[in-house]
Design an enzyme around this catalytic site. Structure first.
Site, PDB file in Angstrom:
ATOM      1  N   LYS A 112      52.565  39.593  39.117  1.00 18.51           N
ATOM      2  CA  LYS A 112      51.414  39.304  38.254  1.00 18.51           C
ATOM      3  C   LYS A 112      51.796  39.590  36.801  1.00 18.51           C
ATOM      4  O   LYS A 112      52.201  40.697  36.466  1.00 18.51           O
ATOM      5  CB  LYS A 112      50.242  40.198  38.640  1.00 18.51           C
ATOM      6  CG  LYS A 112      49.222  39.496  39.519  1.00 18.51           C
ATOM      7  CD  LYS A 112      48.182  40.448  39.989  1.00 18.51           C
ATOM      8  CE  LYS A 112      46.894  40.295  39.255  1.00 18.51           C
ATOM      9  NZ  LYS A 112      45.846  41.162  39.853  1.00 18.51           N
TER      10      LYS A 112
HETATM   11  C1  E4P Z   1      42.608  39.934  40.149  1.00 21.71           C
HETATM   12  O1  E4P Z   1      43.733  39.697  40.458  1.00 21.71           O
HETATM   13  C2  E4P Z   1      42.141  41.191  39.527  1.00 21.71           C
HETATM   14  O2  E4P Z   1      42.818  42.251  40.128  1.00 21.71           O
HETATM   15  C3  E4P Z   1      40.676  41.456  39.727  1.00 21.71           C
HETATM   16  O3  E4P Z   1      40.017  40.372  40.325  1.00 21.71           O
HETATM   17  C4  E4P Z   1      39.969  42.012  38.542  1.00 21.71           C
HETATM   18  O4  E4P Z   1      38.622  42.171  38.841  1.00 21.71           O
HETATM   19  P1  E4P Z   1      37.616  43.105  38.039  1.00 21.71           P
HETATM   20  O5  E4P Z   1      37.009  42.281  36.965  1.00 21.71           O
HETATM   21  O6  E4P Z   1      36.605  43.502  39.070  1.00 21.71           O
HETATM   22  O7  E4P Z   1      38.417  44.260  37.526  1.00 21.71           O
END
Ligand code: E4P
Length: 316
Positions: free
Chosen positions: A124
């Protein structure tokens, strides 16, 4: 307003050109959802992931430093241990691990280390925001890292995507997945309710690029998140990305992220998302509905009545 008629055929045209998500070679009964969306668990907590994986509810995992911390990681070695357990648990399905370094050289080195842990590792990469951490950082670091990792045949997921242009550039750099955070967009829209307006260049109305500090920036979401009654800025973003990727036959998968509720899951699917990464508390309830529970209770009671009658008949 978000309109499902705009995505119906477009998303389908894109999916059929992409690989099947549930291939069934040699099977007489082809899988009915061979091109259906994949669902990932948006958590690093193994106790949550294991039952969801065993039930076939998820076929992948996304993590980030915050989710690692929530899973109990309190050191790098502990975070590494959790990551490696996840990689083994869901293999060959993908486990997305987020880079924490902030320069191209260090990020590529960290990615190579993560990639050694398993073939199912996806790296990522934050699409941008580097200069926000430190003005001296290169704002295009994310794109450069995605490109460098594509050259090394390492899969990447461009994360923290809030616009279709970010998605396009990440795809052009070589990202296999892009992660639009529709929940955070919806959170913003709920907090900053603006009336729905006619679209301008984009599906978003941009009337002024200045934020409340008078900073000029095209991404100032105070002016981008006009929300409307349904606060549908998230699905509209996914719809835009889906249409652009369809138009240009881009095979980068749209991994919708940051969910808060079931309605957002449905909206994302209608908008053309390929994958949903969903928190465990929502996934645990995918088969629940009050009417399902009431129906089951009645069916169970009625089936017991058959047994009771059979028993009575035998006793006579
Ligand atoms: C996605 O890959 C992220 O880890 C995640 O969806 C972030 O979500 P949040 O807005 O609840 O932190």
């Amino acid at each position: 307003m978000f309109n499902i008629q705009q995505t119906k055929s477009g998303a389908h045209a894109r999916r059929v050109r992409m690989a099947e998500t549930r291939p069934t070679p040699g099977k007489k009964l082809a899988h009915p959802s061979a091109r259906g969306p994949r669902i990932f668990a948006d958590t690093a907590t193994i106790a949550d992931i294991k039952p969801l994986f065993e039930a076939g509810i998820i076929s992948g995992v996304t993590t980030n430093p915050t989710l690692m911390k929530k899973a109990g990681a309190n050191s790098w070695s502990h975070a590494t241990e959790i990551a490696r357990q996840l990689i083994e648990l869901v293999a060959p399905n993908p486990v997305n691990l987020e880079l924490t370094e902030l320069t191209e050289k260090e990020m590529v080195a960290q990615a190579l280390q993560f990639a050694q842990w398993g073939e199912n590792v996806v790296i990522k990469v934050p699409v941008g925001g580097y200069a926000a951490v430190d003005k001296s950082y290169d704002p295009h670091t994310g794109l450069k890292v995605i490109r460098a990792l594509w050259e090394k045949d390492i899969k990447t997921n461009a994360t923290l995507v809030f616009s279709s242009t970010q998605a396009l550039w990440a795809a052009n750099a070589g990202a296999c997945y892009i992660s639009p955070f529709l929940g955070r967009l919806a959170d913003y829209a709920y907090k900053n309710d603006h009336p729905e307006r006619a679209p301008g260049n984009s599906l978003y109305w941009i009337e002024d690029h200045k934020n409340s500090n008078n900073d000029q920036n095209v991404s100032n979401s105070e002016y981008v998140a006009c929300g409307g009654d349904r606060k549908d800025i998230g699905p509209r973003l996914i719809q835009e990305i889906s249409a652009i990727f369809t138009n240009y036959d881009i095979h980068t998968e749209i991994l919708a992220a940051s969910f808060r509720n079931f309605s957002q899951l449905t909206e994302c699917l209608l908008a053309g998302a390929d994958i949903l990464t969903v928190p465990a508390n929502i996934l645990q309830k995918v088969c629940d509905h009050p009417l399902t529970e009431a129906g089951m209770a009645t069916f169970f009671e009625d089936s017991k009545a058959f047994e009771n009658n059979d028993r009575k008949a035998l006793e006579q």
